[in-house]
Write a protein that holds these residues in place. Structure first.
Motif, mmCIF file in Angstrom:
data_model
loop_
_atom_site.group_PDB
_atom_site.id
_atom_site.type_symbol
_atom_site.label_atom_id
_atom_site.label_comp_id
_atom_site.label_asym_id
_atom_site.label_seq_id
_atom_site.Cartn_x
_atom_site.Cartn_y
_atom_site.Cartn_z
ATOM 1 N N THR A 100 0.821 -1.219 0.000
ATOM 2 C CA THR A 100 0.000 0.000 0.000
ATOM 3 C C THR A 100 0.849 1.261 0.000
ATOM 4 O O THR A 100 0.342 2.348 -0.252
ATOM 5 N N THR A 141 -5.634 -9.561 -2.703
ATOM 6 C CA THR A 141 -4.512 -9.490 -1.763
ATOM 7 C C THR A 141 -3.943 -10.894 -1.602
ATOM 8 O O THR A 141 -4.496 -11.866 -2.115
ATOM 9 N N THR A 193 -5.384 -9.058 4.882
ATOM 10 C CA THR A 193 -4.942 -7.761 4.354
ATOM 11 C C THR A 193 -5.979 -7.079 3.459
ATOM 12 O O THR A 193 -5.731 -5.962 2.990
ATOM 13 N N THR A 229 -7.091 -3.956 5.198
ATOM 14 C CA THR A 229 -5.994 -2.982 5.217
ATOM 15 C C THR A 229 -5.969 -2.193 3.922
ATOM 16 O O THR A 229 -5.819 -0.965 3.922
ATOM 17 N N LEU A 281 2.920 -5.016 3.731
ATOM 18 C CA LEU A 281 1.608 -5.629 3.554
ATOM 19 C C LEU A 281 1.728 -7.137 3.434
ATOM 20 O O LEU A 281 1.080 -7.877 4.170
#
Length: 343
Positions: A96, A125, A130, A133, A264
Motif C-alpha cells: 500500500t 490481496t 490484508t 488494510t 503488507l
C-alpha cells in the motif's frame, strides 16, 4: 468452464521477482491463457478478458527522473482506461506504500494510487488478513469486489539434511548450535540492523546469528559490520546470493527472523516456510493470517519490539514440514481464476 485470457503487467519478463512467473504458471495450470505486458505501452495493445496489475510502484523503479515517473504514471492510467473498455482490470495489491520511499515517491503516491484504484474493477490481496488494510489505505477501493489468494509457495526450497550439515561445518558451527538467520535483500524497512543489535544482547553461548544478503547501500553494510564486530556469534555474508546460495543460507538456519516494518505481504516469509524454516516476525495482518492456517510453531509472533528474550525463547528447532497445500501455485491459480471469472 469458459475460456479465460489474462494479460499481466508485469509479465514473464519481470526478472526482479520470481513471484510473477510462479503466480502466472499457477493460472496456466488451470487452463488460463496468460499474456505478458512487460511495458506500460503493451497494456493498451494486448487482447485479454482481464488485465492483472502487480506492483504500482514499478513506475518508480523504471524511471531515472521525476519527469519520467510522472509521464509513466500518466501513460499507465491512460492505458488502463482504454483497456477497461474491453477487459476487466484487477489489481493484485502487493504494497500500500512503496518500501523505503524518498520524498518524491511519498508526495506523488497517494494521488497516483487513488487514480489507479478508481479505474480497477476489483482487487486481490495475498492473505485474508490484508483485504481490509487495503480498503482502509486506498479509500477509493473500499467498495470494490475483492478476495484473497495466498502468496504461492516456492518449489525446491528445502535443503537436504546432508547439505545442511556440510554447510554448517563450513561455517564452523556445532550440531547443537541454534542458528537464527535473516536471508535475502537487506533494506532499512526489513529491520536487519535492529536484529543484529538485539542479538548481541543475548547471552546464550550456543545461539548463532547468520545474516546473508546484499545491503541496499554501503552505509547500511558498514553499520551492520560495526554492530556485529563485538560478537563472534554473528556471521555476516553481505553479498548477492544466487538461487542456490540463497537456498543454502535458508537451510542452515533453524529459525528465520523477519523483523519487518511497514509492509503488507512478504515473499521472504513464504520462501522461508517453503524451505521448512519457522519464522519469527512481528504480529501483522499478514503474519496473523498465516499463523491461523499453519500448525503451531511455524509462525512465531511477537508484539511491538524485538527483544533478546524473544530471540532466545523462540530459537527452538521445528520438526517436520509445514502443510503448504493451500499455497501450491495450482491452488492459488484456481482461486484467482475463479475471482476473475466472477467479474
Amino acid at each position: 468452464m469458459s475460456e479465460l485470457t489474462i494479460a499481466s503487467w508485469p509479465g514473464y519478463g519481470a526478472s526482479h521477482n520470481a513471484f510473477v512467473s510462479i503466480f502466472l504458471d499457477g493460472l496456466a495450470e488451470n487452463g488460463v491463457t496468460v499474456k505478458s505486458c512487460d511495458r506500460v505501452e503493451d497494456i493498451a495493445e494486448v487482447e485479454a478478458d482481464v488485465l492483472l496489475l502487480h506492483w504500482a510502484e514499478k513506475v518508480f523503479w523504471e524511471s531515472s527522473s521525476r519527469w519520467q515517473v510522472l509521464s509513466k504514471m500518466a501513460r499507465l492510467i491512460a492505458s488502463i482506461g482504454r483497456r477497461r473498455r474491453a477487459a476487466k482490470v484487477v489489481w493484485l495489491v502487493h504494497n500500500t506504500v512503496p518500501h523505503d520511499a524518498r520524498a518524491f515517491p511519498r508526495m506523488t503516491w497517494n494521488p497516483f494510487i487513488s487514480a489507479l484504484g478508481q479505474r480497477v474493477d476489483g482487487f486481490l490481496t495475498l492473505s485474508p488478513g490484508t483485504i481490509e488494510t487495503v480498503r482502509s489505505k486506498i479509500p477509493v477501493m473500499a467498495d470494490k469486489p475483492a478476495t484473497h489468494v495466498w502468496h504461492p509457495a516456492y518449489s525446491n526450497a528445502i535443503l537436504t539434511t546432508e547439505s545442511r550439515i556440510a554447510a554448517r561445518t563450513t561455517l564452523g558451527w556445532e550440531t547443537n548450535d541454534r542458528v537464527l538467520g535473516y536471508c535475502g535483500q537487506i533494506r532499512p524497512y526489513k529491520g536487519v540492523e535492529d536484529l543484529v543489535r538485539v542479538f548481541t544482547a543475548t547471552s546464550d553461548p550456543d545461539l548463532r546469528l547468520y545474516i546473508a544478503g546484499r545491503p541496499s547501500g554501503s552505509d547500511l553494510a558498514k553499520r551492520l559490520e560495526e554492530e556485529a564486530a563485538s560478537d563472534p556469534r554473528v556471521t555476516l555474508k553481505l553479498k548477492d546470493l544466487p538461487a542456490e546460495e540463497f537456498r543454502t543460507a535458508l537451510g542452515v538456519c533453524d529459525v528465520i527472523v523477519a523483523p519487518l516494518q511497514t509492509y503488507l505481504h512478504s515473499g521472504s516469509i513464504i520462501h522461508s516456510l517453503s524451505a521448512a524454516r519457522p519464522v519469527l516476525t512481528p504480529a501483522t495482518p499478514f503474519a496473523n493470517a498465516l499463523n491461523d492456517v499453519l500448525d503451531p510453531g511455524w509462525m512465531r509472533l511477537y508484539d511491538e519490539h524485538l527483544t533478546p528474550n524473544t530471540l532466545e525463547y523462540h530459537s527452538a528447532v521445528q520438526a517436520g514440514l509445514p502443510d503448504l497445500s493451500q499455497f501450491a501455485p495450482k491452488a492459488v491459480g484456481q482461486a484467482a481464476a475463479a475471482f476473475f471469472r466472477s467479474l
